[in-house]
Every structure is written in structure tokens, then in C-alpha cells.
Design a protein around this motif. Sequence first.
Motif, PDB file in Angstrom:
ATOM      1  N   GLY A 284      -7.150  52.860  60.050  1.00 57.73           N
ATOM      2  CA  GLY A 284      -6.375  54.087  60.110  1.00 57.73           C
ATOM      3  C   GLY A 284      -5.032  54.045  59.418  1.00 57.73           C
ATOM      4  O   GLY A 284      -4.279  55.019  59.457  1.00 57.73           O
ATOM      5  N   ARG A 285      -4.711  52.935  58.761  1.00 56.95           N
ATOM      6  CA  ARG A 285      -3.410  52.805  58.098  1.00 56.95           C
ATOM      7  C   ARG A 285      -3.569  52.938  56.589  1.00 56.95           C
ATOM      8  O   ARG A 285      -4.647  52.765  56.033  1.00 56.95           O
ATOM      9  N   ILE A 286      -2.439  53.235  55.921  1.00 54.50           N
ATOM     10  CA  ILE A 286      -2.421  53.405  54.465  1.00 54.50           C
ATOM     11  C   ILE A 286      -1.777  52.173  53.833  1.00 54.50           C
ATOM     12  O   ILE A 286      -0.639  51.820  54.176  1.00 54.50           O
ATOM     13  N   VAL A 287      -2.495  51.529  52.939  1.00 51.85           N
ATOM     14  CA  VAL A 287      -1.990  50.349  52.234  1.00 51.85           C
ATOM     15  C   VAL A 287      -1.936  50.689  50.747  1.00 51.85           C
ATOM     16  O   VAL A 287      -2.928  51.143  50.171  1.00 51.85           O
ATOM     17  N   ALA A 288      -0.782  50.478  50.146  1.00 50.33           N
ATOM     18  CA  ALA A 288      -0.609  50.756  48.720  1.00 50.33           C
ATOM     19  C   ALA A 288      -0.535  49.440  47.954  1.00 50.33           C
ATOM     20  O   ALA A 288       0.197  48.520  48.349  1.00 50.33           O
ATOM     21  N   LEU A 289      -1.311  49.348  46.877  1.00 55.76           N
ATOM     22  CA  LEU A 289      -1.253  48.191  45.979  1.00 55.76           C
ATOM     23  C   LEU A 289      -0.462  48.578  44.737  1.00 55.76           C
ATOM     24  O   LEU A 289      -0.767  49.574  44.082  1.00 55.76           O
ATOM     25  N   VAL A 290       0.560  47.813  44.420  1.00 56.26           N
ATOM     26  CA  VAL A 290       1.343  48.043  43.215  1.00 56.26           C
ATOM     27  C   VAL A 290       1.488  46.723  42.475  1.00 56.26           C
ATOM     28  O   VAL A 290       1.237  45.648  43.025  1.00 56.26           O
ATOM     29  N   GLY A 291       1.907  46.815  41.232  1.00 60.40           N
ATOM     30  CA  GLY A 291       2.111  45.602  40.441  1.00 60.40           C
ATOM     31  C   GLY A 291       1.802  45.860  38.986  1.00 60.40           C
ATOM     32  O   GLY A 291       1.301  46.923  38.614  1.00 60.40           O
ATOM     33  N   THR A 455       3.654  58.463  46.462  1.00 57.14           N
ATOM     34  CA  THR A 455       2.487  57.907  47.141  1.00 57.14           C
ATOM     35  C   THR A 455       2.821  56.585  47.797  1.00 57.14           C
ATOM     36  O   THR A 455       2.448  56.328  48.949  1.00 57.14           O
ATOM     37  N   VAL A 456       3.519  55.731  47.085  1.00 57.39           N
ATOM     38  CA  VAL A 456       3.833  54.399  47.597  1.00 57.39           C
ATOM     39  C   VAL A 456       4.789  54.478  48.778  1.00 57.39           C
ATOM     40  O   VAL A 456       4.648  53.758  49.772  1.00 57.39           O
ATOM     41  N   ARG A 457       5.761  55.374  48.713  1.00 58.08           N
ATOM     42  CA  ARG A 457       6.787  55.466  49.751  1.00 58.08           C
ATOM     43  C   ARG A 457       6.199  55.838  51.099  1.00 58.08           C
ATOM     44  O   ARG A 457       6.690  55.408  52.149  1.00 58.08           O
ATOM     45  N   ASP A 458       5.108  56.616  51.106  1.00 64.50           N
ATOM     46  CA  ASP A 458       4.514  57.058  52.367  1.00 64.50           C
ATOM     47  C   ASP A 458       3.540  56.051  52.959  1.00 64.50           C
ATOM     48  O   ASP A 458       2.997  56.288  54.048  1.00 64.50           O
ATOM     49  N   ALA A 459       3.281  54.955  52.286  1.00 60.22           N
ATOM     50  CA  ALA A 459       2.307  53.977  52.773  1.00 60.22           C
ATOM     51  C   ALA A 459       2.862  53.191  53.951  1.00 60.22           C
ATOM     52  O   ALA A 459       4.069  52.940  54.058  1.00 60.22           O
ATOM     53  N   ASP A 460       1.952  52.793  54.851  1.00 57.60           N
ATOM     54  CA  ASP A 460       2.361  51.963  55.987  1.00 57.60           C
ATOM     55  C   ASP A 460       2.655  50.539  55.536  1.00 57.60           C
ATOM     56  O   ASP A 460       3.468  49.836  56.154  1.00 57.60           O
ATOM     57  N   LEU A 461       1.995  50.105  54.469  1.00 55.98           N
ATOM     58  CA  LEU A 461       2.204  48.760  53.943  1.00 55.98           C
ATOM     59  C   LEU A 461       2.107  48.798  52.436  1.00 55.98           C
ATOM     60  O   LEU A 461       1.169  49.388  51.886  1.00 55.98           O
ATOM     61  N   VAL A 462       3.060  48.196  51.767  1.00 59.84           N
ATOM     62  CA  VAL A 462       3.045  48.091  50.314  1.00 59.84           C
ATOM     63  C   VAL A 462       2.791  46.632  49.958  1.00 59.84           C
ATOM     64  O   VAL A 462       3.496  45.736  50.438  1.00 59.84           O
TER      65      VAL A 462
END
Length: 500
Positions: A284-291, A455-462
Amino acid sequence: LFTVAGERIVTRLRRDLFSRIMIQDIAFFDGQRTGELINRLASDTAVLQNTVSVNISMALRFGALTLGGLLLLFYTSPRLTLVMISVVPFLTVGVILFGRRIRKLSKRVQDVLARSSQIAEEAISGIRTVRAFSREAHEIARYTRAVFEAFALARRRSLATGILMGGSSCAGYGAISLVLWYGGRLVATGTMSIGALTSFVLYMLIVAGSFGMLVGLWTDFMRATGAAEHVFQLIDQRPSIPLGEGETLPQVQGEVTFERVFFAYPSRPNVPVLEGIDLTLEAGRIVALVGPSGGGKSTIAALIPRFYDPDAGVIRLDGRDLKDLDATWLRQQIGIVAQEPVLFSTSIAENIAYGAPQATQAQIEAAARTANAEEFIARLPDGYATLVGERGIQLSGGQRQRIAIARAVLRNPRILILDEATSALDAESEFLVKEALDRVMQGRTTLVIAHRLSTVRDADLVVVVEAGEIVEQGTHTALLAAGGLYRRLIERQFVPAQGG
């Protein structure tokens, strides 16, 4: 009867070949070209079609004639029959040797034709790029080279076939001459009558004609063998990730964990992509992948629906190893929205219901409403029955993206994967898609690959991925404060977009 049976065999062969292609791993398609696979379905099976229909019946007919003629020849004069068949061993050697050459050349012809199909498929599907760079002449030249290479090989095959057929005819005429010479001597000595010799010659002509036809059919069979090798090689291909096998979970929470996962693409086994990934996507959580590009973000996303299996380590869904689960069932729990969604050349309604074909019209419309697609669909002349064209070319990028979101929503997945779903859109389209995604992500485990700050700012985990490793993870605020790679990415890409 044989023609109908042959058509049925080829129809089933095409069905089995396409079915086998469809269940192969994604790694299989990484190493294959689309045009070549299409050529196997169309051209190679067409070569087999004549062989398993008309040629088989002809082979049985002429084979029976040859056998019956030989029995009559032995009955009429065993001595002359032995004289006649003395040329058969030499003819057999020639048939075998030239048959092998014809088979090899036929296989090479089919390979080159497959390459030409690939060139044509690439040029036609990418016609806008070809036209934009004025490369029509270049693509025509590429295709011309390929088809003329196939022609050159086919010409060599025809030469080998001609030599074989000519040699067979010469051997036949030589046998007739030998029989007439020896038979004349037998008649002169009174050992054989004129009538018996005449009967023998007539029977021999029947055998020679039938055997000549068999040699011609043999060359056709050798041509078909070259095509059959490719077809049956694909049919015998076994996927390493089988469908419909494994367990299913009675209830899915949606927690995904990566435990020391290492991975390299099968097409590039010496180039590691992921090295020791440890990651948890809480239910149920949002995880954002960046890099940075090429760091392995999309690869992580591809491992969740088990498009590939890791080389080492374990990926779990709700504590169960993905390898223990039915891959088909697993993918039914996952919705994917890619940067460039693929739509099929059917109606909008059929595209939305692609992952849930049993959906009602009301459910389709509800999914479109959730994806902010209802308004633009209503403006189209045929509404939900509007044909979108090949790959959805008749729709804009934002419209295609919203159809893809509706398609994912209709499946009601527990896990959602968004692979840069808004990166190629203009501001207005991004707003509508982002609004739709915010509704869709609620209550679902969501993996987002994105470069947009909103999008990234609203994620529960980056999670920051670089060179196949996780170098940072935390909330947006915490990572900014840490001053690492994430902050540098923000300063490079996001802050200028905010006007400082």
C-alpha cells in the motif's frame, strides 16, 4: 484428400508455432528480431505447405508406380533388370550429395529472407523517422541488398537442382541405352523375344518417368527441410519461466522484497546490471526509484512481474519466492503503465479491456473515468468504438497514456508499476495523467520510476539507484538534507524546472 489434410497440418503448425512464440520468456525476444519471427510464421510455413499437401500424395503415387514397374521388370527379365539398376548406386550418391547442398542453400535463403523481412518491418514501422531524416533511399537500398542476396542463393540452389535433375535424366537415358544394347544381344541369341523386350522397355519407361518425378520431389523435400529446421527449432524451444505452473496466494497484500538480488540480461551475461539489491516495497505504499540513466531502475521494475529471474538472490511477494508462484497469476496482480504504452489496432474499449476481457461496458467506462479519459473519448466520433490505429497512432501521447492507465485500473491490481509514465508529456497532459495516477495509486503498492519532482516528492520512500546499487533511500526531505546524489539530481533537473 491429401491437399485438405496438408492444409490442416500447416494450419495447426502455424498455430503451434505462434503459441510457442507467445509463451517464450522476454529474454528470448531480446535475442530475436520481430521481422525474423514473422518470416518464420509466414514464409517458412508456406514452404512446408506444398510439401505436406500435394508433394506427399505425388510421392506415394510415383513411389507405387516405381515399385510396381520394378516388379513387372523382374518378372519379364531379371537379367535385364539387374543391368538397368546398375546405374542406381551412382544416381543415389548424386541425389544424397546434391540433396544436402540444396537443403543448406534453402536454409540460407530462408535466413536471408527473414533478415529482409526484419528490414522491411523496421522501415515501415519507423516510417516517420525515415521520412524525417530523408532516408527512404537508404532503406530501399538495404532491402534491395537483402532480397538480391536471397536471389543469389536461390540461383545457386536452382543450379544445384538443375544439375541433379539433368544428371538423373542422363542416368535414365544411359540405362535405357544399356538395356537396348544388352536386350538386342539377348534377342539376337534367341534368349529373349522381341515382344518381351518391347514390354520390358515400356515398363522401364514407366519406372524411369516415375523415378525422375521422385528425384524432383526429393529436391522439394530438401528445400522444405531447410525451412522446417527453423520452425521446429522454435516449436521445441522451452521457456525457462513456464506459464500456468506454480502456486497462487489466496489473498495478496502487495509487499515485495528484494534480498541480495544480482542480475545481468541473458543477452549480455557479462554486463552486471544489479549488484546486491536489498529493497522492500511495503504493501500500500509508494516507492519512487530515481537515479542516472542505465542505473538499473527499469530492470528492478521488470523483475517484479518476473519478466526475468535474478541470477542470484530472492524476490518475494508477501514472503513467498516469486519462483514458487504461477507466473500468469502473478502478472494478473500487477498493473504496468510504461513511458510509451503500446495500444493495439482495435477500438478504445477493446484496448481498455485488454487485460480484463470479461469486463462490462460500464466497468470499461468507470476505468476510463478514473483515468481522466472519459472526456476526450466522448468527443471522438465513435466514442469507445473508435479505432486507435496501429500502436495507437491516431491518439496523442497523453491520450494513449490515459488509455494505458484505464487498462491497468480495470484489472484492479494490488501492485502498480509506473515506468516514467509522465516524462514524455506536455504540461496539460501531465496534469491530467498525474491526477489520474494519484487516484489509481491509492491503497496499492506502487513502484514509480520518475524524474519529475512532483511524483518523487509524494512518495513514501525514495530509492536512489546508481550503477546497479542502491546508494541512498529515505523520504524526499531526508535525502535532500543528506546532500548526496539525490540532492545533486534535484539541483540539476528539478530546481530549474521550478524556476529556482
